[in-house]
Design a protein around this motif. Structure first.
Motif, PDB file in Angstrom:
ATOM      1  N   CYS A   8      31.912  39.816  -4.762  1.00  0.00           N
ATOM      2  CA  CYS A   8      31.564  39.877  -3.341  1.00  0.00           C
ATOM      3  C   CYS A   8      32.681  40.526  -2.530  1.00  0.00           C
ATOM      4  O   CYS A   8      32.420  41.155  -1.490  1.00  0.00           O
ATOM      5  CB  CYS A   8      31.288  38.469  -2.799  1.00  0.00           C
ATOM      6  N   VAL A  43      24.271  36.747  -8.148  1.00  0.00           N
ATOM      7  CA  VAL A  43      24.985  36.362  -9.372  1.00  0.00           C
ATOM      8  C   VAL A  43      25.629  34.988  -9.191  1.00  0.00           C
ATOM      9  O   VAL A  43      25.590  34.138 -10.095  1.00  0.00           O
ATOM     10  CB  VAL A  43      26.055  37.418  -9.727  1.00  0.00           C
ATOM     11  N   GLY A  81      30.866  36.354  -9.955  1.00  0.00           N
ATOM     12  CA  GLY A  81      30.032  36.792  -8.839  1.00  0.00           C
ATOM     13  C   GLY A  81      30.758  36.703  -7.512  1.00  0.00           C
ATOM     14  O   GLY A  81      30.648  37.599  -6.666  1.00  0.00           O
ATOM     15  N   VAL A  86      23.260  41.397  -3.985  1.00  0.00           N
ATOM     16  CA  VAL A  86      23.216  41.314  -5.447  1.00  0.00           C
ATOM     17  C   VAL A  86      24.334  40.422  -5.980  1.00  0.00           C
ATOM     18  O   VAL A  86      24.111  39.575  -6.858  1.00  0.00           O
ATOM     19  CB  VAL A  86      23.311  42.719  -6.065  1.00  0.00           C
ATOM     20  N   PHE A  87      25.547  40.577  -5.455  1.00  0.00           N
ATOM     21  CA  PHE A  87      26.661  39.779  -5.950  1.00  0.00           C
ATOM     22  C   PHE A  87      26.478  38.300  -5.601  1.00  0.00           C
ATOM     23  O   PHE A  87      26.850  37.422  -6.388  1.00  0.00           O
ATOM     24  CB  PHE A  87      27.981  40.295  -5.370  1.00  0.00           C
ATOM     25  N   CYS A 124      29.997  32.560 -14.557  1.00  0.00           N
ATOM     26  CA  CYS A 124      29.043  33.378 -13.802  1.00  0.00           C
ATOM     27  C   CYS A 124      29.329  33.320 -12.310  1.00  0.00           C
ATOM     28  O   CYS A 124      29.451  34.352 -11.651  1.00  0.00           O
ATOM     29  CB  CYS A 124      27.624  32.900 -14.104  1.00  0.00           C
ATOM     30  N   GLY A 157      18.812  30.632 -12.885  1.00  0.00           N
ATOM     31  CA  GLY A 157      19.969  29.996 -13.498  1.00  0.00           C
ATOM     32  C   GLY A 157      19.666  28.591 -13.971  1.00  0.00           C
ATOM     33  O   GLY A 157      20.077  28.188 -15.070  1.00  0.00           O
ATOM     34  N   ILE A 197      23.030  32.203  -9.747  1.00  0.00           N
ATOM     35  CA  ILE A 197      22.697  31.889 -11.138  1.00  0.00           C
ATOM     36  C   ILE A 197      23.706  30.889 -11.704  1.00  0.00           C
ATOM     37  O   ILE A 197      23.338  29.885 -12.330  1.00  0.00           O
ATOM     38  CB  ILE A 197      22.674  33.170 -11.987  1.00  0.00           C
ATOM     39  N   THR A 209      18.150  33.476  -6.858  1.00  0.00           N
ATOM     40  CA  THR A 209      18.305  33.463  -8.316  1.00  0.00           C
ATOM     41  C   THR A 209      18.622  32.089  -8.877  1.00  0.00           C
ATOM     42  O   THR A 209      18.763  31.944 -10.098  1.00  0.00           O
ATOM     43  CB  THR A 209      19.425  34.426  -8.735  1.00  0.00           C
ATOM     44  N   SER A 239      11.681  37.423  -9.832  1.00  0.00           N
ATOM     45  CA  SER A 239      12.945  37.711  -9.140  1.00  0.00           C
ATOM     46  C   SER A 239      12.755  38.820  -8.114  1.00  0.00           C
ATOM     47  O   SER A 239      13.262  38.739  -6.985  1.00  0.00           O
ATOM     48  CB  SER A 239      14.018  38.106 -10.159  1.00  0.00           C
TER      49      SER A 239
END
Length: 475
Positions: A103, A118, A99, A114-115, A95, A72, A121, A68, A234
């Protein structure tokens, strides 16, 4: 007779109080960036054991943040070009801090993936907005030092993370290390609320709405198509770097490259060939540096047999070498030129690679010295990258141009741990794998920068970056 112009500052002490304050705030934010980003590399073995992952599968969690980063760099870079460098920095740090804390709540592989995405980004936005903020707040004759000093914060953050690992994980477990990643956010946000905006952006862009990358990317006719393209891109990258693409992976890679080209053409306008060349340069740079950064703790624990305390000490010396090298590179490059200093540093670094990975267990002090020297030259020299990349773009495009091109290239960091692990599985040695990648790709990057291939490609295609402001004549 008219009064002579006041001479430009030539040292950190000669900067104004506001310039030093701006630097400190950006430096602290980037330190926290390094702290949050590296946490997963320290506890990868524990996470793999708890979630039942193989070494190669666990390495994709390091790659998740890179998936990601391009987004960002693009979105937060466009925000920085339109609304200013300072608000983009604040959004970025919020951000990646949030994130990182999330975690600690991960319950399986995909939630952690997913975390970590984040975190990626925020990290990308922090790199682009902080680097442009400091460069545009400092005089032009000190901009190598501006970025070199700034990027010294990242390895200091990794050192702090290693020390936090030693204090927290043995007593409270790996999850609490991630929870700690959100604690310093209040201090940084407080500092940044009191900062002025970057002078150069204020003078050349300011309140104008029609000149920045945001007007291109988020205009009425492009807003929805670009959002759909970003979502599709993505998803494609998640399939690639989670190793879920199966037999469609080659096609997915082609689709991802096409998507990046579409965005590059929009962001960089006539300079898009230069942007693509920069992406390739950064990609190769991450392929030589990130296998070591991401898998060095695993190598020291599994193949050399060091205990947690010894690994933490080794990473501390490596981080200090990285920080010292970044500062030294900035000072030298303002005298010798960006590209010349970069290439010399890379070739010097080759002298440290083999000894580091050939050193047997028990030579702890020598390992510290070699890691310090290797990171000072190979990683520390990357403190010049923001200056090298940023000078290819005008102010109105600089944050998005730097953030997007750097962070697309940073996908090399997503490939790096996978490549390092895959080669190690094939040849039977993680140390030999890391050395092979470091030596080969270091030479490639030195040749690209030494011959200034991005600028040459631009000139060949009629998109010469030389007339752009801040293009150093001796870079």
């Amino acid at each position: 007779m008219a009064a002579s112009a006041e001479p430009a500052p030539r040292s950190f002490r000669q900067l104004s109080g506001q310039q030093r304050k701006a630097f400190f705030a950006a430096w602290l934010g980037y330190l926290l960036d390094g702290f949050d980003f590296v946490l997963i590399t320290l506890v990868l073995t524990q996470i793999a054991a708890e979630f039942g992952l193989t070494r190669t599968h666990a390495a994709t969690l390091v790659s998740a943040a890179f998936v990601t980063r391009w987004l960002g760099g693009l979105v937060l870079g466009a925000i920085a070009d339109r609304f200013g460098r300072k608000p983009a920095m604040i959004l970025a740090i919020a951000c990646f801090a949030v994130g990182s804390a999330l975690c600690g709540f991960a319950w399986d592989y995909w939630s952690m993936f997913v975390f970590r995405a984040v975190v990626g980004i925020g990290m990308a936005g922090e790199y682009g907005s902080s680097a442009t903020y400091v460069m545009e707040s400092w005089p032009k004759n000190m901009r190598n030092r501006a970025t070199g000093f700034l990027l010294s914060a990242y390895p200091i953050g990794t050192v702090v993370a290693a020390l936090a690992y030693l204090a927290i994980v043995p007593n409270a477990g790996w999850r609490w290390l991630f929870y700690a990643g959100i604690l310093p956010i209040a201090l940084t946000l407080y500092l940044r609320r009191t900062l002025p905006e970057a002078e150069e952006w204020q003078a050349e862009v300011g309140s104008r709405k029609d000149v920045s990358t945001s007007s291109t990317l988020f205009g009425p006719r492009r807003r929805i198509p670009n959002a759909l393209l970003a979502a599709a891109l993505s998803a494609v990258l998640v399939l690639i770097f989670s190793q879920s693409g199966g037999g469609f992976t080659p096609l997915l890679i082609v689709l991802a490259l096409a998507g990046f080209v579409v965005f590059a053409v929009q962001v960089a306008e006539r300079l898009w060939p230069v942007m693509l060349a920069i992406m390739v340069t950064v990609f190769c740079a991450f392929l030589y540096s990130w296998p070591i950064q991401s898998l060095l703790p695993t190598y020291l624990k599994t193949e050399v047999g060091y205990q947690d305390v010894q690994v933490t000490t080794a990473l501390t010396w490596a981080g200090l070498g990285y920080a010292a090298g970044s500062c030294l590179a900035g000072v030298v490059a303002d005298r010798w030129g960006t590209r010349r200093t970069y290439v010399i540093g890379l070739f010097v670094s080759l002298g440290f690679v083999y000894p580091v990975f050939a050193l047997p267990e028990g030579n702890v002090v020598l390992l510290w010295v070699l890691l310090f020297g290797m990171l000072a030259t190979s990683q520390g020299i990357s403190g010049l990258l923001p200056k090298y990349i940023g000078e290819h773009f005008p102010t109105r495009l600089r944050a998005a141009g730097l953030g997007f091109s750097y962070n697309v290239g940073a996908l090399g960091g997503a490939v790096a741990p996978l490549a390092g692990s895959a080669i190690a599985d094939r040849i039977g040695s993680l140390g030999a794998s890391l050395a092979l990648l470091a030596i080969t790709l270091t030479v490639v990057v030195a040749l690209i920068i030494g011959f200034d291939l991005p600028a040459r490609i631009g000139r060949a295609l009629g998109a010469d970056p030389e007339p752009l402001e801040n293009r150093s004549t001796h870079a």
